[in-house]
Design an enzyme around this catalytic site. Structure first.
Site, mmCIF file in Angstrom:
data_model
loop_
_atom_site.group_PDB
_atom_site.id
_atom_site.type_symbol
_atom_site.label_atom_id
_atom_site.label_comp_id
_atom_site.label_asym_id
_atom_site.label_seq_id
_atom_site.Cartn_x
_atom_site.Cartn_y
_atom_site.Cartn_z
ATOM 1 N N ASP A 168 3.784 -2.628 -7.751
ATOM 2 C CA ASP A 168 4.566 -2.881 -6.630
ATOM 3 C C ASP A 168 6.086 -2.773 -6.917
ATOM 4 O OD1 ASP A 168 2.406 -3.654 -4.401
ATOM 5 O OD2 ASP A 168 1.719 -4.199 -6.530
ATOM 6 N N GLU B 296 0.806 -1.174 0.036
ATOM 7 C CA GLU B 296 -0.098 -0.035 -0.139
ATOM 8 C C GLU B 296 0.919 1.232 0.134
ATOM 9 O OE1 GLU B 296 -3.079 -0.154 -0.250
ATOM 10 O OE2 GLU B 296 -3.313 -2.384 -0.100
ATOM 11 N N HIS C 69 -8.220 -2.763 0.508
ATOM 12 C CA HIS C 69 -7.056 -1.745 0.433
ATOM 13 C C HIS C 69 -6.134 -2.199 1.823
ATOM 14 C CE1 HIS C 69 -8.590 -0.370 -3.101
ATOM 15 N NE2 HIS C 69 -9.735 -0.127 -2.595
ATOM 16 N N ASP D 252 -5.164 -8.290 0.447
ATOM 17 C CA ASP D 252 -5.094 -8.359 -1.099
ATOM 18 C C ASP D 252 -4.398 -9.326 -1.551
ATOM 19 O OD1 ASP D 252 -6.677 -5.738 -1.008
ATOM 20 O OD2 ASP D 252 -4.869 -4.682 -1.439
#
Length: 237
Positions: free
Chosen positions: A147, A49, A194, A199
């Protein structure tokens, strides 16, 4: 090829003492080679995140990691860390990030965290070193290319341990949506919490669905053809 090389190195280490240990050494060497090849097939699942998607100014605020085997069975759960970032950065997030990270409790958790980016990289690197051989296992996740950009920049030693290839579930999703739309309709829907660990779990379940319901059809068809061909062949007398 790389996985075999790892197993071969392990085999040589035991098999080289064949004269001393005899058949037991060969057996242990074969087991070591099989174990090495199995570990090389593992996947390193990661979800981040961030405060946004701008690689120049945004930062990682949460990271989680799971290890699966090639059949998507979870073998190990790694750290799930919330990383401290300055309030100024959190205040400058987009409205979308403020809303979702605020609703999930992540913004508050980041402000209370004492974990630095360097400490987080050390924790995750230690974990993957215990679970995977160097340079052989790919990064996996949903839209994991995004990511990867942040990990390449902020956790280079962690990324150095992984294979350069990635397994991106979003690619499989888009292909299945186009090629098998009727099956795709039954794909698991995301809760969109989130939060990093949630996730990852959803991404693994999604890929399991594609494997069991779409890839499996082709696999079963191939097996059926092999069986039929085998049954049709008559032994030579």
């Amino acid at each position: 090829m790389l996985g075999v090389s790892l197993g071969a190195r392990l085999l040589r280490g035991v098999g080289g003492r064949r004269g001393q240990f005899g058949a037991r050494g060969v057996s242990e060497g074969s087991a070591a080679m099989a174990a090495g090849e199995s570990m090389a097939q593992r996947m390193v699942w990661v979800d981040l995140e961030m405060t946004g998607l701008d690689i120049e100014k945004d930062q990682i605020i949460e990271m989680a990691c799971l290890i699966t085997d090639s059949d998507l069975n979870i073998l190990a759960e790694g750290p799930n860390l919330i990383i401290k970032q300055p309030d100024e950065l959190l205040d400058s997030m987009s409205d979308w990030c403020k809303e979702h990270h605020g609703k999930s409790g992540l913004t508050k958790a980041v402000k209370e965290s004492t974990v630095t980016l360097q400490q987080a990289e050390y924790e995750f690197l230690s974990f993957v070193r215990q679970q995977t051989p160097p340079g052989l296992c790919p990064l996996a996740g949903n839209s994991v290319h995004a990511d990867k950009k942040f990990l390449d920049k902020h956790m280079p030693q962690f990324m150095k341990h992984l294979h350069y290839r990635i397994i991106d579930v979003s690619t499989v999703k888009e292909l299945c949506r186009r090629w098998y739309p009727e099956d795709y309709e039954f794909a698991p829907k995301k809760a969109a919490s989130h939060r990093a660990l949630d996730d990852i779990s959803e991404s693994i379940k999604e890929l399991q669905f594609y494997r069991n319901n779409i890839f499996k059809k082709k696999t079963d068809e191939k097996k059926r053809k092999i069986i039929e061909n085998g049954e049709n062949e008559k032994p030579v007398s």
